[in-house]
Design a protein around this motif. Structure first.
Motif, PDB file in Angstrom:
ATOM      1  N   SER A 210      36.285  40.459  41.737  1.00  0.00           N
ATOM      2  CA  SER A 210      35.035  41.065  41.252  1.00  0.00           C
ATOM      3  C   SER A 210      35.226  41.730  39.889  1.00  0.00           C
ATOM      4  O   SER A 210      35.112  42.953  39.743  1.00  0.00           O
ATOM      5  CB  SER A 210      34.518  42.093  42.273  1.00  0.00           C
ATOM      6  OG  SER A 210      34.273  41.495  43.517  1.00  0.00           O
ATOM      7  N   PRO A 211      35.538  40.964  38.860  1.00  0.00           N
ATOM      8  CA  PRO A 211      35.814  41.538  37.539  1.00  0.00           C
ATOM      9  C   PRO A 211      34.585  42.206  36.925  1.00  0.00           C
ATOM     10  O   PRO A 211      33.444  41.837  37.220  1.00  0.00           O
ATOM     11  CB  PRO A 211      36.239  40.316  36.709  1.00  0.00           C
ATOM     12  CG  PRO A 211      35.553  39.165  37.372  1.00  0.00           C
ATOM     13  CD  PRO A 211      35.571  39.478  38.830  1.00  0.00           C
ATOM     14  N   LYS A 212      34.841  43.186  36.058  1.00  0.00           N
ATOM     15  CA  LYS A 212      33.771  43.827  35.298  1.00  0.00           C
ATOM     16  C   LYS A 212      33.554  43.146  33.952  1.00  0.00           C
ATOM     17  O   LYS A 212      32.530  43.352  33.308  1.00  0.00           O
ATOM     18  CB  LYS A 212      34.111  45.302  35.064  1.00  0.00           C
ATOM     19  CG  LYS A 212      34.127  46.159  36.316  1.00  0.00           C
ATOM     20  CD  LYS A 212      34.403  47.612  35.960  1.00  0.00           C
ATOM     21  CE  LYS A 212      34.396  48.496  37.193  1.00  0.00           C
ATOM     22  NZ  LYS A 212      34.667  49.926  36.836  1.00  0.00           N
ATOM     23  N   LEU A 213      34.548  42.361  33.538  1.00  0.00           N
ATOM     24  CA  LEU A 213      34.495  41.672  32.259  1.00  0.00           C
ATOM     25  C   LEU A 213      34.950  40.232  32.460  1.00  0.00           C
ATOM     26  O   LEU A 213      36.029  39.989  32.989  1.00  0.00           O
ATOM     27  CB  LEU A 213      35.407  42.369  31.239  1.00  0.00           C
ATOM     28  CG  LEU A 213      35.662  41.664  29.909  1.00  0.00           C
ATOM     29  CD1 LEU A 213      34.369  41.507  29.122  1.00  0.00           C
ATOM     30  CD2 LEU A 213      36.700  42.426  29.086  1.00  0.00           C
ATOM     31  N   VAL A 214      34.115  39.283  32.048  1.00  0.00           N
ATOM     32  CA  VAL A 214      34.443  37.863  32.166  1.00  0.00           C
ATOM     33  C   VAL A 214      34.406  37.251  30.762  1.00  0.00           C
ATOM     34  O   VAL A 214      33.439  37.431  30.024  1.00  0.00           O
ATOM     35  CB  VAL A 214      33.459  37.121  33.092  1.00  0.00           C
ATOM     36  CG1 VAL A 214      33.745  35.626  33.098  1.00  0.00           C
ATOM     37  CG2 VAL A 214      33.541  37.678  34.510  1.00  0.00           C
ATOM     38  N   ILE A 215      35.474  36.548  30.415  1.00  0.00           N
ATOM     39  CA  ILE A 215      35.586  35.905  29.102  1.00  0.00           C
ATOM     40  C   ILE A 215      35.684  34.398  29.305  1.00  0.00           C
ATOM     41  O   ILE A 215      36.527  33.923  30.075  1.00  0.00           O
ATOM     42  CB  ILE A 215      36.840  36.399  28.346  1.00  0.00           C
ATOM     43  CG1 ILE A 215      36.737  37.896  28.057  1.00  0.00           C
ATOM     44  CG2 ILE A 215      37.035  35.624  27.062  1.00  0.00           C
ATOM     45  CD1 ILE A 215      38.028  38.484  27.512  1.00  0.00           C
ATOM     46  N   VAL A 216      34.816  33.650  28.620  1.00  0.00           N
ATOM     47  CA  VAL A 216      34.896  32.191  28.668  1.00  0.00           C
ATOM     48  C   VAL A 216      34.962  31.675  27.239  1.00  0.00           C
ATOM     49  O   VAL A 216      34.131  32.006  26.402  1.00  0.00           O
ATOM     50  CB  VAL A 216      33.709  31.582  29.442  1.00  0.00           C
ATOM     51  CG1 VAL A 216      33.862  31.821  30.923  1.00  0.00           C
ATOM     52  CG2 VAL A 216      32.377  32.162  28.978  1.00  0.00           C
ATOM     53  N   ASP A 217      35.957  30.868  26.958  1.00  0.00           N
ATOM     54  CA  ASP A 217      36.249  30.422  25.596  1.00  0.00           C
ATOM     55  C   ASP A 217      35.943  28.936  25.468  1.00  0.00           C
ATOM     56  O   ASP A 217      36.612  28.100  26.081  1.00  0.00           O
ATOM     57  CB  ASP A 217      37.725  30.702  25.283  1.00  0.00           C
ATOM     58  CG  ASP A 217      38.053  30.552  23.804  1.00  0.00           C
ATOM     59  OD1 ASP A 217      37.133  30.247  23.020  1.00  0.00           O
ATOM     60  OD2 ASP A 217      39.224  30.742  23.436  1.00  0.00           O
ATOM     61  N   GLU A 218      34.915  28.594  24.693  1.00  0.00           N
ATOM     62  CA  GLU A 218      34.483  27.209  24.463  1.00  0.00           C
ATOM     63  C   GLU A 218      34.317  26.446  25.787  1.00  0.00           C
ATOM     64  O   GLU A 218      34.899  25.371  25.977  1.00  0.00           O
ATOM     65  CB  GLU A 218      35.484  26.479  23.562  1.00  0.00           C
ATOM     66  CG  GLU A 218      35.660  27.080  22.184  1.00  0.00           C
ATOM     67  CD  GLU A 218      34.476  26.810  21.252  1.00  0.00           C
ATOM     68  OE1 GLU A 218      33.526  26.122  21.660  1.00  0.00           O
ATOM     69  OE2 GLU A 218      34.515  27.307  20.111  1.00  0.00           O
ATOM     70  N   PRO A 219      33.519  26.955  26.716  1.00  0.00           N
ATOM     71  CA  PRO A 219      33.494  26.361  28.054  1.00  0.00           C
ATOM     72  C   PRO A 219      32.726  25.062  28.173  1.00  0.00           C
ATOM     73  O   PRO A 219      32.945  24.304  29.122  1.00  0.00           O
ATOM     74  CB  PRO A 219      32.819  27.449  28.898  1.00  0.00           C
ATOM     75  CG  PRO A 219      31.895  28.129  27.943  1.00  0.00           C
ATOM     76  CD  PRO A 219      32.635  28.133  26.628  1.00  0.00           C
ATOM     77  N   THR A 220      31.803  24.761  27.257  1.00  0.00           N
ATOM     78  CA  THR A 220      30.976  23.568  27.421  1.00  0.00           C
ATOM     79  C   THR A 220      31.393  22.411  26.526  1.00  0.00           C
ATOM     80  O   THR A 220      30.750  21.364  26.531  1.00  0.00           O
ATOM     81  CB  THR A 220      29.490  23.893  27.148  1.00  0.00           C
ATOM     82  OG1 THR A 220      29.339  24.308  25.783  1.00  0.00           O
ATOM     83  CG2 THR A 220      28.997  24.995  28.071  1.00  0.00           C
ATOM     84  N   ALA A 221      32.456  22.590  25.750  1.00  0.00           N
ATOM     85  CA  ALA A 221      32.927  21.501  24.887  1.00  0.00           C
ATOM     86  C   ALA A 221      33.318  20.295  25.743  1.00  0.00           C
ATOM     87  O   ALA A 221      34.103  20.408  26.683  1.00  0.00           O
ATOM     88  CB  ALA A 221      34.120  21.980  24.061  1.00  0.00           C
TER      89      ALA A 221
END
Length: 294
Positions: free
Chosen positions: A151-162
């Motif tokens: 249950s993170p408070k911060l989610v990072i997604v890097d170039e996810p739809t490429a």
């Protein structure tokens, strides 16, 4: 609120990846736009505690993310640009393994967590399939599932739809939007449409600097009445570049479609066009390039 102040990073080869980054990122979806090499991935890796900055601070609700890395990793979900999987392991077994690594040691609790996450990302029906047989979109959704463990408070997604096809892209972006209702989600991308569709707040980064931060709608509104369009022969393009501020070019029906920034019609033959976030994006990048060349 994620607060970033004066963040700078120079690599050993002399590349200035980050140059005094200041950002305030509230709960919800936040788009981080920039071309390849702009510093987006460097910023994401620094927030995720995978590298140290040369200077600056990052805080989330009072927690110093750089000073207390174990605490940071407990509240962080991270889907990097290159997310590797074991191709011969099933989605269910792999997610169970990630849960153990995240400290979920009770077997019953872990079973419930794995099922809930796989259902959330719509992979429950294929939980026994080996990850190597998953499509690109399925792998990205599995990546989000592992990022949500704990249950993170911060989610990072890097170039996810490429590289995703339109259907998988829409499914993935809808999933991100649902997650962003409860936590801070940073979507780092060079695809302008992803930010336009999803993010109430955004920043544009170029050459390690913040070029703009705010609401996409406000940024677009700032260009109203200042974007003009005309179709020309491709051979004329250099001539137009020499005397106008061209935001973007696009081939359409064998001709080149120009978007030009100007306070009034630049020449006869131009028509006004409603601006969009792509115009904002290219305009900021071109302004930075012009300033650096001066």
């Amino acid at each position: 609120m994620l607060t970033i102040r004066h963040l700078s990073k120079t690599y050993a080869n002399g590349v200035h990846a980050l140059r005094g980054i200041d950002l305030d990122i509230p709960q919800g979806m936040f788009g981080l736009l920039g071309p390849n090499g702009a510093g987006k991935s460097s910023l994401m890796r620094t927030i995720a505690t995978l590298q140290d900055p040369d200077q600056g601070s990052i805080e989330l609700d009072g927690l110093d993310l750089l000073a207390d890395k174990p605490a940071t990793r407990r509240l962080l979900g991270y889907l990097p640009q290159e997310f590797g999987v074991y191709p011969k392991v099933s989605a269910e077994a792999m997610l169970d393994h990630f849960a153990v690594l995240k400290g979920v040691t009770a077997r019953g609790q872990r079973r419930e967590l794995v099922e809930a996450l796989l259902r959330q990302v719509n992979l429950w029906d294929v939980r026994k399939r080996k990850l190597g047989t998953f499509s690109g979109g399925m792998r990205q959704r599995f990546g989000i599932a592992q990022a949500l463990i704990g249950s993170p408070k911060l989610v990072i997604v890097d170039e996810p739809t490429a590289g995703l096809d339109p259907e998988e892209r829409n499914r993935f972006l809808n999933l991100l939007a649902e997650i962003g209702e409860k936590v801070v989600v940073i979507l780092s991308t060079h695809i302008v449409a992803d930010v336009t569709d999803l993010c109430p707040r955004m920043a544009i980064i170029g050459q390690g600097q913040v070029l703009l931060a705010g609401e996409p709608r406000e940024a677009i509104r700032s260009l109203e009445g200042r974007v003009w369009r005309r179709s020309i022969d491709k051979a004329e393009l250099d001539s137009y570049r020499a005397r106008m501020t061209i935001l973007s070019t696009r081939l359409a029906g064998g001709r080149t479609l120009l978007h030009v920034l100007a306070d009034a019609p630049p020449e006869p033959g131009f028509e006004p066009v409603a601006p969009d976030l792509e115009d904002v994006y290219f305009g900021r990048l071109r302004a930075q390039a012009t300033a650096r060349a001066a």
